[in-house]
Design an enzyme around this catalytic site. Sequence first.
Site, PDB file in Angstrom:
ATOM      1  N   HIS A  12      -9.306   2.347  36.140  1.00  0.00           N
ATOM      2  CA  HIS A  12      -8.856   2.515  37.522  1.00  0.00           C
ATOM      3  C   HIS A  12      -7.432   3.042  37.449  1.00  0.00           C
ATOM      4  CE1 HIS A  12      -9.542   1.599  41.757  1.00  0.00           C
ATOM      5  NE2 HIS A  12      -8.346   1.059  41.830  1.00  0.00           N
ATOM      6  N   LYS A  51      -6.249   7.337  44.920  1.00  0.00           N
ATOM      7  CA  LYS A  51      -5.019   7.003  44.202  1.00  0.00           C
ATOM      8  C   LYS A  51      -4.454   8.291  43.635  1.00  0.00           C
ATOM      9  CE  LYS A  51      -4.476   2.534  44.332  1.00  0.00           C
ATOM     10  NZ  LYS A  51      -3.236   1.958  44.856  1.00  0.00           N
ATOM     11  N   ASP A  90      -2.961   6.807  48.407  1.00  0.00           N
ATOM     12  CA  ASP A  90      -1.914   5.862  48.004  1.00  0.00           C
ATOM     13  C   ASP A  90      -1.146   6.470  46.843  1.00  0.00           C
ATOM     14  OD1 ASP A  90      -0.304   3.734  47.452  1.00  0.00           O
ATOM     15  OD2 ASP A  90      -1.920   2.267  47.193  1.00  0.00           O
ATOM     16  N   GLU A 139      -0.078   6.069  51.990  1.00  0.00           N
ATOM     17  CA  GLU A 139       0.429   4.761  51.588  1.00  0.00           C
ATOM     18  C   GLU A 139       1.568   4.888  50.575  1.00  0.00           C
ATOM     19  OE1 GLU A 139      -2.777   2.044  50.916  1.00  0.00           O
ATOM     20  OE2 GLU A 139      -1.574   0.712  49.666  1.00  0.00           O
ATOM     21  N   ASP A 183       3.518  -0.466  51.589  1.00  0.00           N
ATOM     22  CA  ASP A 183       2.780  -1.472  50.812  1.00  0.00           C
ATOM     23  C   ASP A 183       3.749  -2.230  49.895  1.00  0.00           C
ATOM     24  OD1 ASP A 183       0.997  -3.033  49.466  1.00  0.00           O
ATOM     25  OD2 ASP A 183       0.048  -1.431  48.335  1.00  0.00           O
ATOM     26  N   GLU A 237      -9.394  -3.205  52.486  1.00  0.00           N
ATOM     27  CA  GLU A 237      -9.816  -2.658  51.189  1.00  0.00           C
ATOM     28  C   GLU A 237     -10.101  -3.815  50.226  1.00  0.00           C
ATOM     29  OE1 GLU A 237      -6.437  -0.458  49.597  1.00  0.00           O
ATOM     30  OE2 GLU A 237      -5.294  -2.313  49.400  1.00  0.00           O
TER      31      GLU A 237
END
Length: 373
Positions: free
Chosen positions: A22, A169, A198, A224, A249, A327
Amino acid sequence: MDNIFIDKVDTYIVDLPVIRPHQLAMTTITTQAIVIAIIKDKSGRTGVSEVATIGGASYGDSTVEAIKANVDKYITPHLIDQTPIQFNKIMTTVAKHVRGNLFAKSLVETALIDLAAKQREIPAYKLFGGKIHDSLPLAWTLASGDTGQDIEEAKEMLHAKRHNIFKLKIGHGDPDANVRHVGEIIKAVGDESRVTVDINQAWDEYTALKQIRALEEMGVSMIEQPLPTWNYEGMKRLTERFGVSILADEAATSLHDTYRIIKERAGDAVALKPAKHGGILETKKIAGIAEAAGFGLYGGTMIESTVGNAIAASVYSTISEFKFGTEIFGPLLYKDKLTLEDIKVENFEIQIPDDIGFGNTLDYEKLEHYKRR
Ligand code: MUC
Ligand code: MG
């Protein structure tokens, strides 16, 4: 009645593998480090909680090692012989003796709430206002590091009616390439889904000005944390300049930091996460000041496993409106779980558990297997 008092607090660092790498701007997760707390009362009943961290100390300043050490040494003494239902008072005492340490405080407070709810045989959300939502919209993060694989994944999620909101991302590598990647994903699945990005603090203001313009034109619905946490003025300028929402965030942690963001309009939306705010009571206060200022809310995640995810689901179910949905997909990214229960998703929404406490039954064999030695 004496058996309701707290007898023991145990904490464990656990490393849980994820189903695929990830990739975030600052780290790639292959195993996620979490901390589990078990608070036992004198009758042997247990309250269980979790906080998750991302990428050691690269995402934020709370690491699992520090969380465990600070709970064990500095917070636990304030819990022994207290009654869990006094969690508000206990956490006020803890705040007087322990500065910062928001993840550690969240870990302890949520285990207290779980135990207090179990002692009363009620769902935990009844202790902080009661549930408004039975289910909430659930985004998925596309972050395999490969555009083709992300598109495949998005199509599978749409087909299975699991997710129709995708957070991408970006921020790793070349910003122009980041934006092309977003464009390809929107071209492939944008008609059936909503796409957000993000950046995890990776851009400077000049880069953000250039790239957000392109992202906005493509139809991205929320940006984000494009800038580093310290850059309040830059976030304010981006918010003024663009129509697309700018969400804070990593910058929106404590009540006081988040108040500053709201007051200075250094964004127009905030991601809630019980761990980064220091627990559920603080999360509810932040939701309140955000609501008062007309800020949009997002039900964020630190990618918790089933234990922490159920905690987030429980508190989010008591908050009136999430403009950007949630999320809280964490358990779906893990190869395994530490509870008998699992996350439930139907028709693109996470279902809020109604079981006693946060609805987590710890699987002690799994805890033994994955705990760090
Ligand atoms: C973050 O910054 O939002 C949430 C989803 C995800 O993929 O990473 C986390 C952290
Ligand atoms: Mg984020």
